[in-house]
Design a protein around this motif. Structure first.
Motif, PDB file in Angstrom:
ATOM      1  N   ILE A  84       0.917  -1.260  -0.004  1.00  0.00           N
ATOM      2  CA  ILE A  84       0.147   0.598  -0.432  1.00  0.00           C
ATOM      3  C   ILE A  84       0.738   1.037  -0.217  1.00  0.00           C
ATOM      4  CG2 ILE A  84      -2.110   0.965   1.466  1.00  0.00           C
ATOM      5  CD1 ILE A  84      -2.616  -1.086  -0.031  1.00  0.00           C
ATOM      6  N   ASN A  88       1.212   4.341  -3.067  1.00  0.00           N
ATOM      7  CA  ASN A  88       0.896   5.527  -2.702  1.00  0.00           C
ATOM      8  C   ASN A  88       2.329   6.669  -3.097  1.00  0.00           C
ATOM      9  OD1 ASN A  88      -1.948   5.374  -2.185  1.00  0.00           O
ATOM     10  ND2 ASN A  88      -1.521   5.071  -0.367  1.00  0.00           N
ATOM     11  N   ARG A 157     -12.033   4.852  -5.330  1.00  0.00           N
ATOM     12  CA  ARG A 157     -11.974   5.663  -3.891  1.00  0.00           C
ATOM     13  C   ARG A 157     -10.546   5.207  -3.425  1.00  0.00           C
ATOM     14  NH1 ARG A 157     -15.877   0.818  -0.756  1.00  0.00           N
ATOM     15  NH2 ARG A 157     -14.156  -1.310  -1.538  1.00  0.00           N
ATOM     16  N   ASN A 158     -10.486   5.880  -1.993  1.00  0.00           N
ATOM     17  CA  ASN A 158      -8.522   5.551  -1.861  1.00  0.00           C
ATOM     18  C   ASN A 158      -7.848   5.419  -2.516  1.00  0.00           C
ATOM     19  OD1 ASN A 158     -10.193   4.771   0.669  1.00  0.00           O
ATOM     20  ND2 ASN A 158     -10.686   2.503  -0.196  1.00  0.00           N
ATOM     21  N   SER A 159      -8.363   6.590  -3.062  1.00  0.00           N
ATOM     22  CA  SER A 159      -7.002   6.748  -4.287  1.00  0.00           C
ATOM     23  C   SER A 159      -7.126   8.685  -4.111  1.00  0.00           C
ATOM     24  CB  SER A 159      -7.488   6.384  -6.200  1.00  0.00           C
ATOM     25  OG  SER A 159      -7.662   4.653  -5.641  1.00  0.00           O
ATOM     26  N   CYS A 164      -8.137   9.331  -9.621  1.00  0.00           N
ATOM     27  CA  CYS A 164      -9.145   8.772  -9.219  1.00  0.00           C
ATOM     28  C   CYS A 164      -9.858   9.281  -9.408  1.00  0.00           C
ATOM     29  CB  CYS A 164      -9.592   9.005  -7.544  1.00  0.00           C
ATOM     30  SG  CYS A 164     -10.515   8.118  -6.231  1.00  0.00           S
ATOM     31  N   PRO A 198      -9.474  -3.031  -2.809  1.00  0.00           N
ATOM     32  CA  PRO A 198     -10.071  -1.035  -1.383  1.00  0.00           C
ATOM     33  C   PRO A 198     -10.634  -0.091  -2.645  1.00  0.00           C
ATOM     34  CG  PRO A 198      -7.648  -2.989  -1.592  1.00  0.00           C
ATOM     35  CD  PRO A 198      -8.740  -3.784  -2.273  1.00  0.00           C
ATOM     36  N   SER A 199      -9.499  -0.218  -4.213  1.00  0.00           N
ATOM     37  CA  SER A 199     -10.477   1.451  -4.794  1.00  0.00           C
ATOM     38  C   SER A 199     -11.353   0.882  -6.099  1.00  0.00           C
ATOM     39  CB  SER A 199      -8.633   1.330  -5.636  1.00  0.00           C
ATOM     40  OG  SER A 199      -8.672   0.862  -6.339  1.00  0.00           O
ATOM     41  N   THR A 201     -15.398   1.060  -5.531  1.00  0.00           N
ATOM     42  CA  THR A 201     -16.316   0.876  -4.358  1.00  0.00           C
ATOM     43  C   THR A 201     -17.251   0.212  -4.531  1.00  0.00           C
ATOM     44  OG1 THR A 201     -18.135   2.827  -6.075  1.00  0.00           O
ATOM     45  CG2 THR A 201     -16.783   4.093  -3.544  1.00  0.00           C
ATOM     46  N   GLU A 229      -3.532  -5.175   3.683  1.00  0.00           N
ATOM     47  CA  GLU A 229      -4.522  -5.323   2.378  1.00  0.00           C
ATOM     48  C   GLU A 229      -5.938  -6.173   2.264  1.00  0.00           C
ATOM     49  OE1 GLU A 229      -3.240  -7.912  -0.553  1.00  0.00           O
ATOM     50  OE2 GLU A 229      -5.008  -7.031  -2.973  1.00  0.00           O
ATOM     51  N   TRP A 232      -7.752  -5.082   5.728  1.00  0.00           N
ATOM     52  CA  TRP A 232      -8.619  -3.687   4.871  1.00  0.00           C
ATOM     53  C   TRP A 232      -9.401  -4.236   3.848  1.00  0.00           C
ATOM     54  CZ3 TRP A 232      -5.675   0.299   0.595  1.00  0.00           C
ATOM     55  CH2 TRP A 232      -7.140   1.599   1.103  1.00  0.00           C
ATOM     56  N   LEU A 236     -13.517  -2.896   4.482  1.00  0.00           N
ATOM     57  CA  LEU A 236     -14.041  -2.961   3.459  1.00  0.00           C
ATOM     58  C   LEU A 236     -15.547  -3.633   3.389  1.00  0.00           C
ATOM     59  CD1 LEU A 236     -11.171  -1.192   1.072  1.00  0.00           C
ATOM     60  CD2 LEU A 236     -12.965   0.008   2.558  1.00  0.00           C
TER      61      LEU A 236
END
Ligand code: GUN
Ligand code: FE
Length: 425
Positions: A84, A88, A157-159, A164, A198-199, A201, A229, A232, A236
């Motif tokens: 992760i 990033n 999301r989460n980006s 994003c 995670p990225s 929805t 991950e 996470w 989620l």
């Protein structure tokens, strides 16, 4: 020219245990498909032109089941973090640059050219969220002659803001437009590419599921790569028992939706069981798993249980585009796994990694990755004469040595689906 014969030392897998070698033999290409391997050329093929590669090694092309084209510019850099943080710090920053088509064009030229010159004949390729840059990538791979599934990535999301998509609706709409614009390639096909749970929805996965059903598309994503991950994803996706369910509940996990999932390093019994039942392919990426300290996937166990699997380079978490290097890394990774923490799962053999790199991954494309009759005619001719040794080596030994020592400059010819990509004369 779609009808011809290649003469040489022909090596191919029938099963993960059965490596077939015909020394000084013939493999016949008829209408872009293999018409079989022979010790003596049948009379009916004597009229076909014969490319004589006596003393060289002829293998089915190698298959890369998982590679990120936009990450190629930073291969070999920045592998000092886990997944992760690595995404990033390094990855998202690079991928955001593909909003600029000029940058994308320059980067994808290099990627396509290097892939063309490699022993890889087929690949499952991630692009970025950018539809136009992904179309450009598809065009360049098509021109390079590679057969590939290529995906415009979805992430809402989460980006970081620069990478994003504005909403699930926008992401799905862009995907639909991209699907429309990518209809006319001959050898490059679209594949749905939700980056990972995670990225994406729930709303986005739902919309991708609708597109999957409408257009009967395959899907590629990531699964159970890293322990953080996985934890996470559990947070989620309340109500799921394991990571794979987060795709499966939207029908994006095999059966009528062919799926290839990268990594599966930490898949538990229930996840393995579902992958097997649904025919989900595992893309094993051993170099990436070492670089991002993700762990060591139990690939031998997958093979023993009848779970479908192949190899991936996972550029740029993996540094090399070479599937030969991925083969060597897969054997090494399986040995460390066995030595360090699980002696119930034996290391991979040379036969098994060769199978994974050819027929194992090739099956995601249908009948590809072998010279058995009826398979797509993918062939790579390897010239190992510059790997010097005073020893007399058998062909089986020369093939084993190629796995550890092959470099792109050793390739004398390459064919995909019968098409000549290049050929030394
Ligand atoms: N998981 C989500 N995105 C990525 C990626 O780009 N590389 C790897 N290795 N894992 C991922
Ligand atoms: Fe990846």
């Amino acid at each position: 020219m779609r009808n011809y014969v290649i003469k040489g030392n022909i090596c191919y897998s029938r099963t993960r245990k059965e490596l077939c070698i015909v020394e000084n033999g013939y493999v016949v290409c008829r209408d872009g498909k293999s018409a079989g391997v022979y010790e003596l050329l049948p009379e009916s093929y004597e009229a076909f032109p014969c490319y004589n590669y006596e003393n060289k090694i002829v293998i089915p092309g190698l298959v890369d089941l998982h590679v990120h084209a936009p990450q190629y510019p930073f291969r070999g850099l920045g592998m000092d973090q886990e997944l992760i943080d690595w995404l990033n710090t390094h990855t998202f920053v690079e991928e955001a640059k593909y909003a600029d088509l000029d940058y994308a064009g320059r980067a994808y030229d290099i990627f396509a050219e290097d892939l063309r010159n490699s022993a890889t004949t087929r690949a499952c390729v991630f692009g970025t969220i950018h539809a136009d840059a992904t179309l450009l990538l598809m065009e360049k791979l098509e021109n390079a002659g590679i057969t590939a599934y290529v995906g415009k990535v979805n992430m809402d999301r989460n980006s970081p803001k620069c990478l994003c998509e504005e909403s699930a609706e926008r992401s799905a709409g862009d995907t639909q437009r991209w699907l429309h614009d990518s209809r006319n390639f001959k050898h490059v096909m679209p594949i749905l590419t939700p980056r990972f749970t995670p990225s994406c929805t729930d709303e986005l996965l739902e919309k991708l599921s609708e597109l999957q059903k409408r257009y009967h598309l395959p899907v590629q994503s990531h699964l159970s790569e890293n322990l953080g991950e996985i934890a996470w994803v559990k947070e989620l996706c309340p109500g799921t028992e394991f990571y794979g369910e987060s795709y499966d509940r939207y029908g994006l996990f095999g059966n009528s939706c062919p799926a290839v999932m990268a990594h599966c390093v930490h898949s538990g019994e229930a996840e393995m069981d579902l992958m097997k039942r649904r025919g989900v392919f595992v893309a094993h990426c051993p170099e990436s798993n070492a670089n991002l300290v993700s762990g060591a996937a139990p690939v031998k166990l997958y093979l023993e249980r009848g779970i479908r699997a192949g190899l991936g380079t996972d550029i740029a978490a993996g540094s090399s585009l070479s599937i030969f290097k991925a083969m060597a890394a897969a054997v090494q990774c399986s040995k460390l796994r066995w030595r360090l923490y699980d002696q119930s799962v034996a290391p991979l053999t040379v036969e098994e990694v060769f199978y994974l790199a050819t027929k194992g991954g090739g099956e995601f494309f249908g009948k590809a990755g072998s010279f058995e009759e009826g398979y797509e005619f993918d062939a790579v001719v390897m010239d190992d004469s510059s790997i010097r040794s005073p020893r007399e080596l058998r062909v089986r030994e020369r093939l084993e040595r190629l796995i550890y020592l092959a470099e792109d400059r050793h390739i004398a010819a390459k064919f995909i689906g019968g098409r000549e990509i290049f050929r030394e004369r």
